[in-house]
Design a protein around this motif. Structure first.
Motif, PDB file in Angstrom:
ATOM      1  N   TYR A   1      45.007  45.062  34.945  1.00 43.05           N
ATOM      2  CA  TYR A   1      44.722  43.635  34.907  1.00 43.05           C
ATOM      3  C   TYR A   1      43.351  43.392  35.541  1.00 43.05           C
ATOM      4  CZ  TYR A   1      49.848  43.581  34.536  1.00 43.05           C
ATOM      5  OH  TYR A   1      51.139  43.817  34.174  1.00 43.05           O
ATOM      6  N   THR A   2      42.922  42.130  35.554  1.00 46.68           N
ATOM      7  CA  THR A   2      41.723  41.741  36.294  1.00 46.68           C
ATOM      8  C   THR A   2      42.054  40.531  37.150  1.00 46.68           C
ATOM      9  OG1 THR A   2      40.976  40.315  34.476  1.00 46.68           O
ATOM     10  CG2 THR A   2      40.104  42.551  34.547  1.00 46.68           C
ATOM     11  N   TYR A   3      41.219  40.308  38.152  1.00 42.63           N
ATOM     12  CA  TYR A   3      41.326  39.096  38.960  1.00 42.63           C
ATOM     13  C   TYR A   3      40.003  38.347  38.868  1.00 42.63           C
ATOM     14  CZ  TYR A   3      38.467  41.513  42.437  1.00 42.63           C
ATOM     15  OH  TYR A   3      37.455  42.171  43.057  1.00 42.63           O
ATOM     16  N   PHE A   4      40.070  37.021  38.989  1.00 41.95           N
ATOM     17  CA  PHE A   4      38.849  36.206  39.014  1.00 41.95           C
ATOM     18  C   PHE A   4      39.206  34.805  39.504  1.00 41.95           C
ATOM     19  CE2 PHE A   4      40.739  35.897  34.815  1.00 41.95           C
ATOM     20  CZ  PHE A   4      40.789  34.521  34.586  1.00 41.95           C
ATOM     21  N   PRO A   5      38.246  34.123  40.128  1.00 42.69           N
ATOM     22  CA  PRO A   5      38.491  32.744  40.555  1.00 42.69           C
ATOM     23  C   PRO A   5      38.460  31.820  39.350  1.00 42.69           C
ATOM     24  CG  PRO A   5      36.263  33.398  41.091  1.00 42.69           C
ATOM     25  CD  PRO A   5      36.946  34.621  40.550  1.00 42.69           C
ATOM     26  N   SER A   6      39.213  30.747  39.414  1.00 40.87           N
ATOM     27  CA  SER A   6      39.304  29.827  38.279  1.00 40.87           C
ATOM     28  C   SER A   6      38.559  28.518  38.523  1.00 40.87           C
ATOM     29  CB  SER A   6      40.778  29.529  37.967  1.00 40.87           C
ATOM     30  OG  SER A   6      41.429  29.014  39.118  1.00 40.87           O
ATOM     31  N   THR A   7      37.693  28.484  39.528  1.00 34.69           N
ATOM     32  CA  THR A   7      36.936  27.275  39.823  1.00 34.69           C
ATOM     33  C   THR A   7      35.442  27.512  39.642  1.00 34.69           C
ATOM     34  OG1 THR A   7      36.819  27.858  42.171  1.00 34.69           O
ATOM     35  CG2 THR A   7      38.637  26.440  41.486  1.00 34.69           C
ATOM     36  N   LEU A   8      34.721  26.415  39.331  1.00 33.29           N
ATOM     37  CA  LEU A   8      33.276  26.431  39.169  1.00 33.29           C
ATOM     38  C   LEU A   8      32.854  27.592  38.254  1.00 33.29           C
ATOM     39  CD1 LEU A   8      32.343  25.611  42.890  1.00 33.29           C
ATOM     40  CD2 LEU A   8      32.584  24.029  40.966  1.00 33.29           C
ATOM     41  N   MET A   9      31.730  28.221  38.562  1.00 28.84           N
ATOM     42  CA  MET A   9      31.259  29.349  37.754  1.00 28.84           C
ATOM     43  C   MET A   9      31.305  30.649  38.552  1.00 28.84           C
ATOM     44  SD  MET A   9      30.486  28.469  34.660  1.00 28.84           S
ATOM     45  CE  MET A   9      29.242  29.600  34.035  1.00 28.84           C
ATOM     46  N   HIS A  10      32.262  30.740  39.464  1.00 28.23           N
ATOM     47  CA  HIS A  10      32.359  31.928  40.307  1.00 28.23           C
ATOM     48  C   HIS A  10      32.592  33.194  39.487  1.00 28.23           C
ATOM     49  CE1 HIS A  10      33.676  29.132  43.818  1.00 28.23           C
ATOM     50  NE2 HIS A  10      32.379  29.133  43.634  1.00 28.23           N
TER      51      HIS A  10
ATOM     52  N   GLY B   1      37.165  41.521  39.164  1.00 27.02           N
ATOM     53  CA  GLY B   1      37.330  42.946  39.407  1.00 27.02           C
ATOM     54  C   GLY B   1      38.589  43.468  38.753  1.00 27.02           C
ATOM     55  N   GLY B   2      38.756  44.773  38.775  1.00 28.86           N
ATOM     56  CA  GLY B   2      39.964  45.381  38.231  1.00 28.86           C
ATOM     57  C   GLY B   2      41.130  45.222  39.191  1.00 28.86           C
ATOM     58  N   PHE B   3      42.321  45.078  38.631  1.00 25.50           N
ATOM     59  CA  PHE B   3      43.534  44.908  39.432  1.00 25.50           C
ATOM     60  C   PHE B   3      44.590  45.800  38.798  1.00 25.50           C
ATOM     61  CE2 PHE B   3      47.394  42.743  40.867  1.00 25.50           C
ATOM     62  CZ  PHE B   3      47.087  42.498  42.189  1.00 25.50           C
ATOM     63  N   ASN B   4      44.794  46.980  39.377  1.00 18.70           N
ATOM     64  CA  ASN B   4      45.677  47.985  38.786  1.00 18.70           C
ATOM     65  C   ASN B   4      46.964  48.117  39.576  1.00 18.70           C
ATOM     66  OD1 ASN B   4      43.532  48.526  37.011  1.00 18.70           O
ATOM     67  ND2 ASN B   4      42.671  50.034  38.424  1.00 18.70           N
ATOM     68  N   ILE B   5      48.072  48.086  38.871  1.00 15.41           N
ATOM     69  CA  ILE B   5      49.387  48.230  39.494  1.00 15.41           C
ATOM     70  C   ILE B   5      49.983  49.562  39.045  1.00 15.41           C
ATOM     71  CG2 ILE B   5      51.700  47.262  39.723  1.00 15.41           C
ATOM     72  CD1 ILE B   5      50.506  44.515  39.182  1.00 15.41           C
ATOM     73  N   TYR B   6      50.252  50.444  40.005  1.00 12.60           N
ATOM     74  CA  TYR B   6      50.767  51.774  39.720  1.00 12.60           C
ATOM     75  C   TYR B   6      52.291  51.795  39.827  1.00 12.60           C
ATOM     76  CZ  TYR B   6      45.907  53.213  40.241  1.00 12.60           C
ATOM     77  OH  TYR B   6      44.555  53.342  40.092  1.00 12.60           O
ATOM     78  N   GLN B   7      52.907  52.768  39.162  1.00 14.68           N
ATOM     79  CA  GLN B   7      54.357  52.906  39.212  1.00 14.68           C
ATOM     80  C   GLN B   7      54.779  53.432  40.580  1.00 14.68           C
ATOM     81  OE1 GLN B   7      52.378  55.000  37.669  1.00 14.68           O
ATOM     82  NE2 GLN B   7      53.049  57.098  38.045  1.00 14.68           N
TER      83      GLN B   7
END
Length: 203
Positions: free
Chosen positions: A29-38, A45-51
């Protein structure tokens, strides 16, 4: 019902740790802010969930993994090559995320096929592909076996459904390679979308 408390402002010298349980959402997955133009300014960035140790996955554990972020908003020279190194005969996981704002991409690796194993935490039928579509906000996971001659190969991302096709390249480096990437990178996309529609059959 749960109420989520926003992260309060803090000084630059402070850290904030957010703990949560991902349960069975194994994937890329990815993460990012949802406000303004951040997000456009680089807030992603990358957001990885491992088993977990007792959770099986429907493919052999890869010998390593890489996170690749591709996007249509940047300040760096898109011709500057990043390099991803691996050993011949081993299989690596590539976690590919489109962190752009408006453009889909076609992703490919010169001389290699990619086994699609996961899209946004959902398992796939694990077909082999020469090219993978990655749409805005989407993350896909592929397995790539380094089963070719030991040299360097182009990793290519090209814009899709744009009037002018823009292409950025990186390098897949075999650790026992003495040869640079040669020849033209894999061809840019055309207006034929039939193969792209076939990709959705594997998801």
């Amino acid at each position: 019902m749960e109420f989520w408390e926003p992260i309060a402002p803090f000084l630059q010298t402070q850290n904030y740790t957010y703990k949560f349980q991902s349960k069975d959402q194994i994937g890329s997955y990815t993460y990012f802010p949802s406000t303004l133009m951040h997000r456009a300014a680089g807030g992603y960035g990358g957001f990885n969930i491992y088993q977990g140790p007792r959770i099986p996955i429907p493919y052999p554990v890869p010998d390593g993994n890489f996170t690749l972020l591709i996007g249509d908003w940047y300040k760096a020279n898109h011709k500057a090559h990043a390099t991803f190194s691996g050993d011949q005969g081993r299989t690596y996981m590539f976690r590919i995320s489109n962190v752009g704002l408006s453009t889909s991409f076609i992703f490919r690796i010169q001389g290699h096929t990619m086994k699609l194993v996961e899209v946004e935490g959902s398992r796939t039928v694990q077909k082999l592909y020469d090219s993978i579509d990655v749409h805005v906000g989407q993350s896909v996971t592929v397995l790539v076996s380094l089963n070719q001659l030991p040299r360097n190969y182009y990793i290519v991302a090209s814009t899709w459904f744009t009037e002018k096709v823009l292409t950025a390249t990186a390098v897949l480096h075999y650790t026992n390679s003495q040869s640079p990437a040669t020849g033209p990178p894999p061809a840019s996309p055309t207006t034929d979308v039939h193969w792209s529609m076939n990709l959705s059959d594997g998801i």
